[in-house]
Design a protein around this motif. Structure first.
Motif, PDB file in Angstrom:
ATOM      1  N   PRO A   1      -7.022  -5.582  -1.873  1.00 48.39           N
ATOM      2  CA  PRO A   1      -6.376  -4.349  -1.402  1.00 48.39           C
ATOM      3  C   PRO A   1      -4.963  -4.193  -1.930  1.00 48.39           C
ATOM      4  O   PRO A   1      -4.173  -5.143  -1.943  1.00 48.39           O
ATOM      5  CB  PRO A   1      -6.385  -4.522   0.123  1.00 48.39           C
ATOM      6  N   SER A   2      -4.669  -2.995  -2.415  1.00 49.22           N
ATOM      7  CA  SER A   2      -3.358  -2.625  -2.968  1.00 49.22           C
ATOM      8  C   SER A   2      -3.021  -3.388  -4.249  1.00 49.22           C
ATOM      9  O   SER A   2      -1.881  -3.359  -4.703  1.00 49.22           O
ATOM     10  CB  SER A   2      -2.240  -2.844  -1.940  1.00 49.22           C
TER      11      SER A   2
ATOM     12  N   ASP B   1      -9.417   4.254  -3.000  1.00 52.81           N
ATOM     13  CA  ASP B   1      -8.505   5.218  -3.627  1.00 52.81           C
ATOM     14  C   ASP B   1      -9.083   6.625  -3.665  1.00 52.81           C
ATOM     15  O   ASP B   1      -8.536   7.519  -4.309  1.00 52.81           O
ATOM     16  CB  ASP B   1      -8.118   4.772  -5.031  1.00 52.81           C
TER      17      ASP B   1
ATOM     18  N   SER C   1       0.810  -1.214   0.000  1.00 48.08           N
ATOM     19  CA  SER C   1       0.000   0.000   0.000  1.00 48.08           C
ATOM     20  C   SER C   1       0.846   1.267   0.000  1.00 48.08           C
ATOM     21  O   SER C   1       0.413   2.311  -0.483  1.00 48.08           O
ATOM     22  CB  SER C   1      -0.934   0.011   1.213  1.00 48.08           C
TER      23      SER C   1
ATOM     24  N   ASP D   1      -6.955  -0.608  -5.831  1.00 48.94           N
ATOM     25  CA  ASP D   1      -7.444  -0.853  -4.481  1.00 48.94           C
ATOM     26  C   ASP D   1      -8.930  -1.176  -4.539  1.00 48.94           C
ATOM     27  O   ASP D   1      -9.574  -1.048  -5.581  1.00 48.94           O
ATOM     28  CB  ASP D   1      -7.192   0.355  -3.579  1.00 48.94           C
ATOM     29  N   THR D   2      -9.465  -1.589  -3.412  1.00 43.85           N
ATOM     30  CA  THR D   2     -10.822  -2.104  -3.339  1.00 43.85           C
ATOM     31  C   THR D   2     -11.868  -1.058  -3.724  1.00 43.85           C
ATOM     32  O   THR D   2     -11.768   0.100  -3.337  1.00 43.85           O
ATOM     33  CB  THR D   2     -11.105  -2.595  -1.911  1.00 43.85           C
TER      34      THR D   2
END
Length: 459
Positions: A208-209, A253, A49, A233-234
């Protein structure tokens, strides 16, 4: 290196992953640690991240073996066969590890994996098609109940969609049986919504990420007709336009996006939020949409251009959930202060002078619940409004007056999603304990409860 932290991450426990296929002995001689299978998941969860293209802290990219090997501004972070001299390991080791600088530190087991991998030569076994997360070949095996972030009903009430891990589980509308398990790439499904014509189900989430994704499923066949990837990202808070031609999402984001459903083409992007965007909702003609965010913003956005029209409400508290009235251009939204507000989907009164608190878009506020609220939903006719959150208590209000009609006592488990049955006078809830509960909406009495996913006992 930093483990991503967020309100949502605190709300939603991680589901049990699909059981990995054991490698053959000759594939892992002497317990050889795999970069792709063992190391990369640790880096992705804790480091990527902040160390990825677009956010290269220390000039270090950790999104691939090749990028990791290049090191950062301070030089190499990886020295093969020398774990004690590898900054990748020393920064996360010891009694007071430097990295991640915030949040949870790596576990002893995770540090051990990194140490063994480096000591064994830090070899790269990245597959030819890359490290990306992909859908499992078989449905996941759940050893315990994961939390349920989202549930949604089909138009006729015959199907209840439940967000799972790498899948959407389709239950009969009365919760008596699972009739479908629709597998996709996203390990996390965060939001579900059926189109108003009943033909399609949209699911959004991602890894995620790594990536965000919208999945579009044909309800009649259970076939995924489109996967729309966006960002790294999600994605959160998916919403259909009334004509089922467009979709909107927020995301981790901080962006709001709209897409053409038939082609997957992105139609617009708005960057007026400064924190996670948890929900979106179109006005009835599809020309504008509302977005809500943890930055306290409730934004009215022009869909054609992505330009901000105005704030739709005065920022007061981080907003975690939004629902549009079924027949009107109004939305109910709620968040951390425990109060639901009902507003027209219109500017709050034009661009006002500083200190002017006028809100022409306000319809009413409902009674304070004294807890963080994570879910809000209208009844099919729009006459009632239900909300719930951290305390696990559910309240149902009369929309027109704000009068409390029903109180459903807490089960002492946070509730993350709720929805009214389309044809029966029932309210369904789901949350941290992994159970879906059915209540009589008129009285608040429990009808039955059932697990959101099938659980397999450990042998």
């Amino acid at each position: 290196m930093i483990r991503p932290l967020s309100i949502l991450a605190c709300l939603i426990a991680i589901s049990v992953a699909p059981t990995p296929t054991p490698a053959a002995d000759n594939d892992r001689p002497n317990d050889q640690v795999s970069f792709a299978r063992d190391v990369w998941p640790i880096l992705r969860a804790n480091c990527v991240s902040c160390h990825r293209p677009g956010k290269l802290k220390g000039g270090l990219d950790m999104t691939s073996f090749a990028a990791l090997s290049k090191g950062g501004k301070s030089g190499a972070v990886l020295k093969k066969n020398m774990p004690k001299d590898s900054e990748l390991l020393t920064l996360v080791s010891g009694d007071s590890p430097t990295m991640p600088p915030e949040g949870e530190k790596l576990t002893a087991a995770e540090v051990g994996v990194l140490a063994r991998w480096i000591a064994q030569g830090a070899t790269d076994d990245t597959p030819p098609d890359g490290l990306g997360t992909r859908r499992p070949a078989q449905p996941p095996i759940y050893r315990s109940l994961p939390s349920v972030p989202s549930i949604a009903f089909s138009l006729d009430g015959s199907k209840l969609a439940v967000a799972g891990h790498h899948e959407v589980l389709i239950h009969k509308g009365d919760g008596s049986e699972i009739v479908g398990r629709w597998l996709g790439d996203s390990p996390r499904i965060e939001s579900l919504q059926f189109s108003r014509d009943g033909r399609w189900l949209a699911a959004c989430g991602g890894s995620p990420s790594e990536f965000g994704e919208i999945q579009i499923w044909e309800v009649s066949s259970g076939r995924m007709v489109r996967s729309i990837r966006a960002g790294n990202d999600t994605l959160l808070g998916v919403a259909w336009s009334d004509d089922a031609k467009r979709l909107a999402v927020g995301g981790a984001d901080r962006l709001v996006r709209a897409f053409e459903a038939e082609s997957g083409k992105q139609l617009m992007q708005c960057d007026n939020h400064i924190d996670w965007v948890f929900g979106t909702a179109f006005v009835r003609d599809g020309s504008k949409l509302i977005s809500v965010s943890r930055d306290k913003g409730v934004k009215l956005i022009d869909v054609a251009t992505g330009h901000l029209i105005d704030d739709a409400a005065i920022p007061r508290d981080p907003i975690l959930a939004v629902a549009r009235h079924p027949q009107e251009d109004s939305v109910a939204f709620t968040g951390l202060i425990g109060r639901v507000r009902l507003h027209r989907m219109a500017p709050r009164g034009g661009r006002l002078k500083e200190g002017d608190n006028r809100e022409e878009s306000t319809i009413r506020e409902f009674e304070h619940m004294g807890t963080n609220l994570y879910a809000v939903a209208f009844s099919p006719d729009g006459n009632r409004l239900a909300c719930a959150g951290q305390s696990g208590e559910v309240r149902i209000f009369e929309t027109s007056s704000g009068k409390r009609l029903v109180t459903i006592p807490t089960t002492r488990n946070p509730i993350y999603s709720l929805t009214f049955h389309p044809t029966e006078n029932q309210l369904f809830t789901a949350g941290a304990d992994g159970l879906v509960r059915i209540y009589e909406a008129a009285k608040g009495t429990l009808v039955r409860e059932f697990p959101g996913v099938p659980v397999t006992a450990i042998p």
